[in-house]
Scaffold this motif. Sequence first.
Motif, short mmCIF file in Angstrom:
data_model
loop_
_atom_site.label_atom_id
_atom_site.label_comp_id
_atom_site.label_asym_id
_atom_site.label_seq_id
_atom_site.Cartn_x
_atom_site.Cartn_y
_atom_site.Cartn_z
N GLY A 67 39.51 45.92 41.91
CA GLY A 67 40.95 45.72 41.76
C GLY A 67 41.39 44.37 42.29
N PHE A 68 40.77 43.94 43.40
CA PHE A 68 41.13 42.64 43.97
C PHE A 68 40.74 41.50 43.02
CE2 PHE A 68 39.65 38.87 46.29
CZ PHE A 68 40.83 38.47 46.86
N PHE A 69 39.52 41.57 42.47
CA PHE A 69 39.07 40.51 41.57
C PHE A 69 39.84 40.53 40.25
CE2 PHE A 69 35.01 39.96 44.01
CZ PHE A 69 35.20 38.62 44.26
N SER A 70 40.15 41.70 39.76
CA SER A 70 40.97 41.78 38.54
C SER A 70 42.32 41.13 38.78
CB SER A 70 41.14 43.24 38.12
OG SER A 70 39.91 43.83 37.82
N PHE A 71 42.88 41.42 39.95
CA PHE A 71 44.17 40.83 40.32
C PHE A 71 44.06 39.30 40.43
CE2 PHE A 71 46.02 39.05 44.25
CZ PHE A 71 47.33 38.91 43.83
N ALA A 72 43.01 38.82 41.12
CA ALA A 72 42.85 37.38 41.31
C ALA A 72 42.68 36.66 39.97
CB ALA A 72 41.65 37.11 42.22
N ALA A 73 41.83 37.22 39.10
CA ALA A 73 41.59 36.58 37.81
C ALA A 73 42.84 36.61 36.94
CB ALA A 73 40.44 37.29 37.09
N THR A 74 43.57 37.73 36.96
CA THR A 74 44.79 37.85 36.16
C THR A 74 45.86 36.90 36.65
OG1 THR A 74 44.29 40.18 35.72
CG2 THR A 74 46.54 39.44 35.33
N VAL A 75 45.99 36.77 37.96
CA VAL A 75 47.00 35.87 38.52
C VAL A 75 46.68 34.42 38.18
CG1 VAL A 75 47.82 34.89 40.70
CG2 VAL A 75 47.80 37.35 40.37
N PHE A 155 32.14 38.14 37.59
CA PHE A 155 33.15 38.88 36.82
C PHE A 155 34.49 38.17 36.85
CE2 PHE A 155 36.77 41.78 37.50
CZ PHE A 155 36.93 42.23 36.19
N MET A 156 34.89 37.67 38.02
CA MET A 156 36.18 36.99 38.11
C MET A 156 36.21 35.73 37.24
SD MET A 156 38.25 35.38 41.35
CE MET A 156 37.66 33.72 41.05
N LEU A 184 34.07 45.63 25.86
CA LEU A 184 32.68 45.37 26.23
C LEU A 184 32.42 45.60 27.72
CD1 LEU A 184 31.97 42.15 24.12
CD2 LEU A 184 31.09 44.46 23.71
N VAL A 185 33.46 45.44 28.54
CA VAL A 185 33.28 45.65 29.99
C VAL A 185 33.01 47.13 30.29
CG1 VAL A 185 34.33 45.42 32.27
CG2 VAL A 185 34.65 43.63 30.56
N PRO A 186 33.87 48.08 29.86
CA PRO A 186 33.52 49.49 30.10
C PRO A 186 32.24 49.92 29.39
CG PRO A 186 35.46 49.32 28.69
CD PRO A 186 35.20 47.96 29.25
N LEU A 187 31.96 49.35 28.22
CA LEU A 187 30.70 49.68 27.55
C LEU A 187 29.50 49.23 28.38
CD1 LEU A 187 31.41 48.84 23.79
CD2 LEU A 187 30.92 51.09 24.76
N VAL A 210 29.51 42.94 35.35
CA VAL A 210 29.21 41.52 35.19
C VAL A 210 28.68 41.22 33.78
CG1 VAL A 210 27.69 39.65 35.95
CG2 VAL A 210 28.83 41.10 37.64
N TRP A 211 27.73 42.02 33.31
CA TRP A 211 27.17 41.77 31.98
C TRP A 211 28.21 42.01 30.88
CZ3 TRP A 211 23.16 38.89 31.32
CH2 TRP A 211 22.15 38.85 32.29
N GLY A 212 29.03 43.03 31.04
CA GLY A 212 30.08 43.28 30.04
C GLY A 212 31.10 42.18 29.98
N SER A 213 31.53 41.67 31.14
CA SER A 213 32.52 40.58 31.16
C SER A 213 31.92 39.28 30.62
CB SER A 213 33.05 40.38 32.59
OG SER A 213 32.01 40.01 33.47
N ALA A 214 30.63 39.06 30.86
CA ALA A 214 29.99 37.85 30.32
C ALA A 214 29.94 37.91 28.79
CB ALA A 214 28.58 37.72 30.90
N ALA A 215 29.61 39.07 28.24
CA ALA A 215 29.60 39.22 26.78
C ALA A 215 30.99 39.04 26.19
CB ALA A 215 29.03 40.59 26.40
#
Length: 459
Positions: A67-75, A155-156, A184-187, A210-215
Amino acid sequence: MSTSRIALPNPLRAFLARGARSGMVSGFLLVAILTLVGKMVAFAKDAVVAAKMGTGDDLDAFMLVFGFFSFAATVLAGGLPESFVPAYAELRERRGLRRADRLGVQCAVWHFATLLVCGLLILFAAPTLVSWATHGFEPQKQALAVGLVRSLMPFMLCFGLSYHLSAWLRVGKTFLLATSTPMLVPLGIVTALLLAGDKVHAGTLVAGTVWGSAAHMLLLFIAVLRRLPRSRRWWRVTLRHTEPGFGAILRNGLPFLIGGVAFGSASVVDQTMAAWLTAGSVAVLSYADKLCAIVLAVTAGPASDVLFPHFVELVAKRDWVGLRKRLLASAGIIMSLALPMTLFLCLMAPWIVRVLFERGAFGPQDTQRVAEVLRFAAFQIPFYILGTVAARVVVSLQASRFMLVTSLCALVLNASLNGLFMYRLGAAGIALSTVIVHFLSATAACVMCLVLIRRKEAE
């Protein structure tokens, strides 16, 4: 014999009458369907995670760090792209597509550099950040969270750059790839969990993420690259000579960035304060938020993605009457669709949670806890949607100061109301706080939006 008819709201009736003949309507339907499919994939992932990990310490720590990294990347993604999209649309309208694409490349390079610098700072500060945010965790659990911070750094970077690339594709009204690739991330997580068998731990979730976000990022990067000129001269000019509007994007992006930090901090503040409650509260709050995200996925998300390019085009053309009409019609349609979903989610909360999650390590007691929080959290949905649509217009008009002030006020109010309610209602009190904040934010955004349009008409 009389035939009874159901009276539909006027905006919804017009929406159904126009159907797929409208580019905006067909775009909304495409994004809504793809987003719903993506959420179904995400919920399949959540069901697998719930069955294998329940609400245990590994999942609690992963949810907090993720949640923290999702927040940081989104911000970080919300600052520059928010100011980039209107500037890109205006430059394309006045100077042509190639000049606008040049601006897009320069913003993407700057954005990735910003993500990299912030990522390195987070790596160095990881022990201090985790110690402050998780003082309700046991020492072993805190050590696990520190390790997860370092492991989830890629991931971030990938998620943040994907946000910018998606905005670039959407401003060109290319919605298919931008909307479908996030699944692709949940997959990736589901694949990692299935391959791990019974040996599931926090590292399994990290690998899949990490692999899903990279794809996800790689596919978007290829799609954007294929749209750009292959001329060496064009690339040489792009990388050596800064577009005149680039400086204005950075200046406008800073207030959006700070405002995004404040407003986006709500989820981090909620999860951090939930960690101060009984064990498993972070995971319980996260499950309830994911259920609310189903409705938001087919309403607020598609509306924001599809309407934003139309809003910035109307602003670039100075069509203020058309802007107001499109805003009001869109808000009416979305609210007409969202309210029934909200009531259904609230009334059927225990059954929904039981069907989706109650298996394996996720027992009846967990179902009861999540359903209690969900009944409160569901009421944020209509206010969130209304605020999102109005905020798209405010951003199109580059009213960065208003967004900054509103976001800061929302952050302070959210933390204050959390402290007021959570020790009486538990995690449900945090959900109630979120509802109140979204209601006040949506009201302020709608009022300001109409005021700004009226001012533009008077100029």
